[in-house]
Design a protein around this motif. Structure first.
Motif, PDB file in Angstrom:
ATOM      1  N   HIS A  65      31.018   1.517 -12.235  1.00  0.00           N
ATOM      2  CA  HIS A  65      29.909   0.674 -11.794  1.00  0.00           C
ATOM      3  C   HIS A  65      29.206  -0.006 -12.964  1.00  0.00           C
ATOM      4  CE1 HIS A  65      29.934   1.253  -7.532  1.00  0.00           C
ATOM      5  NE2 HIS A  65      29.810   2.567  -7.600  1.00  0.00           N
ATOM      6  N   TRP A  66      28.770   0.772 -13.938  1.00  0.00           N
ATOM      7  CA  TRP A  66      27.921   0.233 -15.012  1.00  0.00           C
ATOM      8  C   TRP A  66      28.686  -0.682 -15.961  1.00  0.00           C
ATOM      9  CZ3 TRP A  66      22.659   0.866 -15.702  1.00  0.00           C
ATOM     10  CH2 TRP A  66      22.144   0.398 -16.914  1.00  0.00           C
ATOM     11  N   ALA A  70      29.615  -4.131 -12.671  1.00  0.00           N
ATOM     12  CA  ALA A  70      28.392  -4.911 -12.901  1.00  0.00           C
ATOM     13  C   ALA A  70      28.686  -6.309 -13.443  1.00  0.00           C
ATOM     14  CB  ALA A  70      27.474  -4.157 -13.864  1.00  0.00           C
ATOM     15  N   ALA A  75      24.217  -5.655  -8.432  1.00  0.00           N
ATOM     16  CA  ALA A  75      23.803  -4.458  -7.697  1.00  0.00           C
ATOM     17  C   ALA A  75      24.522  -3.214  -8.191  1.00  0.00           C
ATOM     18  CB  ALA A  75      24.064  -4.642  -6.203  1.00  0.00           C
ATOM     19  N   TYR A  77      24.452  -1.927 -10.998  1.00  0.00           N
ATOM     20  CA  TYR A  77      23.568  -1.081 -11.815  1.00  0.00           C
ATOM     21  C   TYR A  77      22.825  -0.072 -10.935  1.00  0.00           C
ATOM     22  CZ  TYR A  77      24.413  -4.348 -15.668  1.00  0.00           C
ATOM     23  OH  TYR A  77      24.994  -5.100 -16.648  1.00  0.00           O
ATOM     24  N   ILE A  78      22.458  -0.494  -9.736  1.00  0.00           N
ATOM     25  CA  ILE A  78      21.823   0.427  -8.783  1.00  0.00           C
ATOM     26  C   ILE A  78      22.836   1.463  -8.308  1.00  0.00           C
ATOM     27  CG2 ILE A  78      20.688   0.613  -6.530  1.00  0.00           C
ATOM     28  CD1 ILE A  78      19.693  -2.266  -6.946  1.00  0.00           C
ATOM     29  N   PHE A  79      24.054   1.003  -8.020  1.00  0.00           N
ATOM     30  CA  PHE A  79      25.101   1.932  -7.595  1.00  0.00           C
ATOM     31  C   PHE A  79      25.389   2.965  -8.686  1.00  0.00           C
ATOM     32  CE2 PHE A  79      26.957  -1.966  -5.203  1.00  0.00           C
ATOM     33  CZ  PHE A  79      25.961  -1.880  -4.246  1.00  0.00           C
ATOM     34  N   ALA A  81      23.326   4.111 -10.891  1.00  0.00           N
ATOM     35  CA  ALA A  81      22.231   5.093 -10.898  1.00  0.00           C
ATOM     36  C   ALA A  81      22.407   6.110  -9.774  1.00  0.00           C
ATOM     37  CB  ALA A  81      20.890   4.375 -10.765  1.00  0.00           C
ATOM     38  N   LEU A  82      22.832   5.639  -8.593  1.00  0.00           N
ATOM     39  CA  LEU A  82      23.058   6.550  -7.469  1.00  0.00           C
ATOM     40  C   LEU A  82      24.174   7.539  -7.776  1.00  0.00           C
ATOM     41  CD1 LEU A  82      22.815   4.102  -4.413  1.00  0.00           C
ATOM     42  CD2 LEU A  82      21.178   5.877  -5.047  1.00  0.00           C
ATOM     43  N   ILE A 170      23.451  10.623  -0.845  1.00  0.00           N
ATOM     44  CA  ILE A 170      24.096   9.517  -1.561  1.00  0.00           C
ATOM     45  C   ILE A 170      25.522   9.262  -1.060  1.00  0.00           C
ATOM     46  CG2 ILE A 170      24.939   8.757  -3.839  1.00  0.00           C
ATOM     47  CD1 ILE A 170      22.393  10.030  -5.027  1.00  0.00           C
ATOM     48  N   TRP A 174      26.748   5.661   0.331  1.00  0.00           N
ATOM     49  CA  TRP A 174      27.900   4.923  -0.193  1.00  0.00           C
ATOM     50  C   TRP A 174      28.982   4.724   0.863  1.00  0.00           C
ATOM     51  CZ3 TRP A 174      28.401   1.530  -3.693  1.00  0.00           C
ATOM     52  CH2 TRP A 174      29.682   1.023  -3.952  1.00  0.00           C
TER      53      TRP A 174
END
Length: 218
Positions: A65-66, A70, A75, A77-79, A81-82, A170, A174
């Motif tokens: 994700h990061w 990204a 979004a 970045y939010i994923f 974090a989750l 979470i 997802w």
């Protein structure tokens, strides 16, 4: 409306898979190890399974994700974090506190759990290949969010009560977000993800309620 095209998504997957190779092999190996631990039941098996799941969520949050998704979807970045938060919860509840106990029990919940584990490790990639998404243009077990979520939900259905509701939150979120790839991005292997959270949560609640009713009164 997605902020990226299907072509961009698949190209991003290719770049990710090529960048992390051969981590995919290690992820598959520790996934199989988790299944062996479930059956073999050596000392610290539960902590080791929880640690394996936590590593998968942490890697997917940070590396997929990061650092990669990204690039085409802010979004992510939010994923990320989750997913990192889910790894932290698994690490705290299952490893530090040793409050997760996995058992290959019988019943509807266990059968669905085993089915999800088998699907995530074996059938998910074959469905992808069969529908035209061969490696590296495919989500790979253990290092991408959808198969990691399905695999984890399968283990949660094999968890002995009580199971912290924080562990389910979470993955359920997802399953609804990532599962939309089934129709928005033409990823049929994710249809099961779309419904897995909706299936797993009530099954888990029912299984735990039954266990509470069967527990001896103090």
């Amino acid at each position: 409306m997605l902020p990226f095209t299907r072509g961009q998504f698949l190209a991003n997957l290719v770049a990710y898979n090529e960048a992390i190779w051969p981590v995919q092999l290690a992820a598959f190996a520790i996934g199989i190890l988790a299944v062996i631990l479930l059956i073999w039941r050596p000392r610290m098996a539960d902590r080791l399974i929880a640690a394996i799941l936590a590593v998968m969520w942490l890697w997917t949050g940070a590396a997929y994700h990061w650092l990669h998704f990204a690039e085409i979807n802010p979004a992510a970045y939010i994923f990320a974090a989750l997913f990192v938060a889910q790894a932290a919860v698994l690490g705290y509840v299952g490893v530090a506190k040793d409050q997760l106990s996995f058992r290959p029990v019988s019943g509807a919940a266990a059968k669905v759990g085993i089915g999800l584990i088998v699907y995530a490790t074996v059938l998910y990639p074959f469905v992808g290949i069969w529908t035209g998404h061969a490696y590296p243009e495919m989500p790979v077990f253990g290092v991408t969010p959808c198969p990691v979520t399905i695999f984890t939900l399968g283990f949660f259905l094999l968890a002995k009560p009580p199971l912290s509701p924080w562990l389910l939150t979470i993955p359920l979120i997802w399953s609804l977000i990532g599962g939309t790839a089934a129709f928005l991005l033409g990823m049929p292997q994710d249809w099961l993800l779309l419904v897995s959270g909706v299936i797993v949560v009530p099954l888990t609640v029912a299984y735990h309620a039954k266990a509470d009713l069967g527990a001896p009164k103090s």
